[in-house]
Design an enzyme around this catalytic site. Structure first.
Site, PDB file in Angstrom:
ATOM      1  N   ILE A 219       0.818  -1.166   0.099  1.00  0.00           N
ATOM      2  CA  ILE A 219       0.465   0.189  -0.259  1.00  0.00           C
ATOM      3  C   ILE A 219       0.961   1.174   0.071  1.00  0.00           C
ATOM      4  O   ILE A 219       0.438   2.158  -0.503  1.00  0.00           O
ATOM      5  CB  ILE A 219      -0.577   0.328   1.424  1.00  0.00           C
ATOM      6  CG1 ILE A 219      -2.027  -1.425   1.318  1.00  0.00           C
ATOM      7  CG2 ILE A 219      -1.489   1.793   1.180  1.00  0.00           C
ATOM      8  CD1 ILE A 219      -3.128  -1.821   2.184  1.00  0.00           C
TER       9      ILE A 219
ATOM     10  N   ARG B 259      12.738   0.070   6.991  1.00  0.00           N
ATOM     11  CA  ARG B 259      14.045   0.120   8.121  1.00  0.00           C
ATOM     12  C   ARG B 259      14.768  -1.028   7.103  1.00  0.00           C
ATOM     13  O   ARG B 259      15.582  -1.585   6.372  1.00  0.00           O
ATOM     14  CB  ARG B 259      13.332  -1.026   8.245  1.00  0.00           C
ATOM     15  CG  ARG B 259      12.734  -2.552   8.116  1.00  0.00           C
ATOM     16  CD  ARG B 259      11.729  -3.743   8.631  1.00  0.00           C
ATOM     17  NE  ARG B 259      11.638  -3.487   9.871  1.00  0.00           N
ATOM     18  CZ  ARG B 259       9.818  -3.702  10.083  1.00  0.00           C
ATOM     19  NH1 ARG B 259       8.988  -4.419   9.084  1.00  0.00           N
ATOM     20  NH2 ARG B 259       9.353  -3.568  11.120  1.00  0.00           N
TER      21      ARG B 259
ATOM     22  N   GLU C  97      14.024   2.532  11.724  1.00  0.00           N
ATOM     23  CA  GLU C  97      12.952   0.631  12.020  1.00  0.00           C
ATOM     24  C   GLU C  97      11.983   1.713  13.156  1.00  0.00           C
ATOM     25  O   GLU C  97      12.739   2.066  14.136  1.00  0.00           O
ATOM     26  CB  GLU C  97      14.201  -0.128  12.790  1.00  0.00           C
ATOM     27  CG  GLU C  97      12.974  -0.856  13.719  1.00  0.00           C
ATOM     28  CD  GLU C  97      12.639  -1.774  13.383  1.00  0.00           C
ATOM     29  OE1 GLU C  97      10.787  -1.296  12.900  1.00  0.00           O
ATOM     30  OE2 GLU C  97      12.260  -2.532  12.418  1.00  0.00           O
ATOM     31  N   LEU C  98      10.942   2.128  12.635  1.00  0.00           N
ATOM     32  CA  LEU C  98       9.673   2.667  13.458  1.00  0.00           C
ATOM     33  C   LEU C  98       9.631   2.432  14.369  1.00  0.00           C
ATOM     34  O   LEU C  98       9.290   3.587  15.327  1.00  0.00           O
ATOM     35  CB  LEU C  98       9.030   3.356  11.712  1.00  0.00           C
ATOM     36  CG  LEU C  98       9.587   3.681  10.777  1.00  0.00           C
ATOM     37  CD1 LEU C  98       8.152   4.007  10.214  1.00  0.00           C
ATOM     38  CD2 LEU C  98       9.759   5.370  11.494  1.00  0.00           C
TER      39      LEU C  98
ATOM     40  N   ASN D  28       2.033   4.696   7.476  1.00  0.00           N
ATOM     41  CA  ASN D  28       1.531   3.967   6.971  1.00  0.00           C
ATOM     42  C   ASN D  28       1.719   2.432   7.232  1.00  0.00           C
ATOM     43  O   ASN D  28       1.311   1.265   6.854  1.00  0.00           O
ATOM     44  CB  ASN D  28       1.395   3.885   5.424  1.00  0.00           C
ATOM     45  CG  ASN D  28       1.499   2.567   4.923  1.00  0.00           C
ATOM     46  OD1 ASN D  28       0.378   2.094   4.343  1.00  0.00           O
ATOM     47  ND2 ASN D  28       2.495   1.434   4.170  1.00  0.00           N
TER      48      ASN D  28
ATOM     49  N   TYR E  15      -2.704  -5.261  16.842  1.00  0.00           N
ATOM     50  CA  TYR E  15      -3.377  -5.293  15.730  1.00  0.00           C
ATOM     51  C   TYR E  15      -4.479  -3.983  15.642  1.00  0.00           C
ATOM     52  O   TYR E  15      -4.575  -3.379  14.904  1.00  0.00           O
ATOM     53  CB  TYR E  15      -3.128  -5.962  14.539  1.00  0.00           C
ATOM     54  CG  TYR E  15      -2.691  -4.993  13.119  1.00  0.00           C
ATOM     55  CD1 TYR E  15      -1.873  -4.414  12.855  1.00  0.00           C
ATOM     56  CD2 TYR E  15      -3.960  -5.584  12.201  1.00  0.00           C
ATOM     57  CE1 TYR E  15      -1.952  -4.046  11.624  1.00  0.00           C
ATOM     58  CE2 TYR E  15      -4.046  -4.955  11.153  1.00  0.00           C
ATOM     59  CZ  TYR E  15      -2.841  -4.084  10.879  1.00  0.00           C
ATOM     60  OH  TYR E  15      -2.860  -3.210   9.507  1.00  0.00           O
TER      61      TYR E  15
ATOM     62  N   GLU F  42      -9.798  -5.834   2.464  1.00  0.00           N
ATOM     63  CA  GLU F  42      -9.386  -6.829   1.555  1.00  0.00           C
ATOM     64  C   GLU F  42      -7.979  -5.959  -0.064  1.00  0.00           C
ATOM     65  O   GLU F  42      -8.799  -6.167  -0.611  1.00  0.00           O
ATOM     66  CB  GLU F  42     -10.066  -7.508   1.043  1.00  0.00           C
ATOM     67  CG  GLU F  42     -11.108  -8.411   1.765  1.00  0.00           C
ATOM     68  CD  GLU F  42     -10.290  -9.321   3.553  1.00  0.00           C
ATOM     69  OE1 GLU F  42      -9.159  -9.540   2.910  1.00  0.00           O
ATOM     70  OE2 GLU F  42     -10.718  -9.217   4.587  1.00  0.00           O
TER      71      GLU F  42
ATOM     72  N   THR G 259      -1.707  -7.090  -1.511  1.00  0.00           N
ATOM     73  CA  THR G 259      -0.246  -6.880  -1.366  1.00  0.00           C
ATOM     74  C   THR G 259       0.346  -7.765  -1.004  1.00  0.00           C
ATOM     75  O   THR G 259      -0.201  -9.021  -0.964  1.00  0.00           O
ATOM     76  CB  THR G 259      -0.329  -5.659  -0.210  1.00  0.00           C
ATOM     77  OG1 THR G 259      -0.056  -6.461   1.121  1.00  0.00           O
ATOM     78  CG2 THR G 259      -1.281  -4.949   0.055  1.00  0.00           C
TER      79      THR G 259
END
Length: 257
Positions: free
Chosen positions: A19, A39, A61-62, A88, A152, A184, A187
Site C-alpha cells: 500500500i 526499515r 526501524e520505526l 502507513n 493489531y 481486503e 499486497t
C-alpha cells in the site's frame, strides 16, 4: 488529475512495498517528492529507482522511538520542509489474546501505533509552517475484529482515535487529518498470508467473492489515489474522516455479492 502537489515533500512510512508503494507511485505521478521511510534500505532504494522521479529515502526501524525523530531530522536536512505525512507502516502480526503476551503486545503497539504518533509529533512544526496534511492508513480490524490479532486491532482502533483527535487539535493551524481504512487489499504481505492455505487460489476467490463491488480485491493504487487526494487541497474541507476504500466490504451486506 492535477492535484497541485508539484514539488511538495511528502513522507510515506513503509513506502517501499504494498500500500505504501501504491501511495508513492501516485505521488510521483502528481510530481510531488515522495520520501520513503522504512526499515530496509535496499527495498527503499529499489522503490525509488522504479519510480523514475525525484524522491528520497530514510532507513529507519520505526518500532524504535529514536528512529522516528531521526527520520524527520534527515528529511528536514535534505529539503528544509515537510508538506504531508502518510502514516502507513505496520503489519498484522497475530498477537492474540490466548497466544500473545505482554512483551509481544507492547512491541506490536510500537510497530503499529506508537510511530504514528511520533512521526506526527516530530513532523508537526514543519507541517504547521507548510499548512500540510496528515493521512493515517488504518484497517477494518478495528471495527470488525478478525480473531487472534488483539494487538493489531487495538493499534488500528488507536489510529482511528488519533485521526479524530488530531483533526480537532490541529484545526487552529489549518492542518487536516484523515484516515483511509483498508479491508481486503492485495499486497505482498497479503499474498504471503494467503499462500499458507492448502489451495491459495480457492481461498483468494472465496474472499474476493464476498467483496460487494466487483467481487475483487482493492488495489494498492486505489488506496493511493484516495490518500493522495486527501493530502491535496482538492479535499480542502475534509478533516477527521475515516474513509473506507474497500469495495463496500465493511458496511454493505455481503449477501448482495
Amino acid at each position: 488529475m492535477d492535484l497541485k502537489l508539484q514539488g511538495k515533500v511528502v513522507i510515506v512510512t513503509g513506502g517501499a512495498k504494498g500500500i505504501g508503494y501504491g501511495i508513492v507511485q501516485v505521488l510521483a505521478r502528481e510530481q510531488a517528492i515522495p520520501v520513503i521511510v522504512g526499515r530496509n534500505e535496499d527495498d527503499n532504494l529499489e522503490a525509488l529507482r522504479t519510480l523514475g522521479s525525484d524522491g528520497f529515502q530514510v532507513t529507519a526501524e520505526l518500532g524504535d522511538p529514536d528512529a522516528c525523530k531521526m527520520a524527520v531530522k534527515k528529511v528536514i536536512e535534505k529539503y528544509g520542509r515537510i508538506d504531508g505525512l502518510v502514516n502507513n507502516a505496520g503489519v498484522n502480526d497475530g498477537v492474540g489474546l490466548e497466544t500473545g503476551n505482554y512483551p509481544r503486545f507492547m512491541q506490536s503497539l510500537h510497530n503499529n501505533l506508537v510511530h504514528y504518533y511520533l512521526m506526527a509529533h516530530h513532523a508537526l512544526p514543519y507541517l504547521i509552517q507548510s499548512r500540510g496534511s496528515i493521512v493515517n492508513i488504518g484497517s477494518k480490524t478495528a471495527e470488525t475484529g478478525q480473531g487472534n490479532t488483539s494487538a493489531y486491532a487495538a493499534a488500528n482502533g488507536g489510529r482511528n482515535a488519533l485521526t479524530r483527535e488530531w483533526a480537532v487539535e490541529l484545526l487552529k493551524y489549518g492542518i487536516r487529518v484523515n484516515a483511509v481504512i483498508v479491508a481486503e487489499c492485495f499486497t505482498p504481505l497479503y499474498e504471503n498470508w494467503v499462500s499458507q492455505f492448502d489451495d491459495p487460489a480457492a481461498k483468494l476467490k472465496e474472499i474476493s467473492d464476498h467483496i460487494p463491488l466487483g467481487n475483487r480485491m482493492t488495489t494498492s493504487e486505489e488506496i493511493g489515489q484516495m490518500a493522495v487526494f486527501l493530502l491535496s487541497d482538492n479535499s480542502s474541507h475534509t478533516t477527521g474522516q475515516l474513509i473506507h476504500v474497500d469495495g463496500g466490504y465493511v458496511h454493505l451486506d455481503r449477501a448482495i455479492s
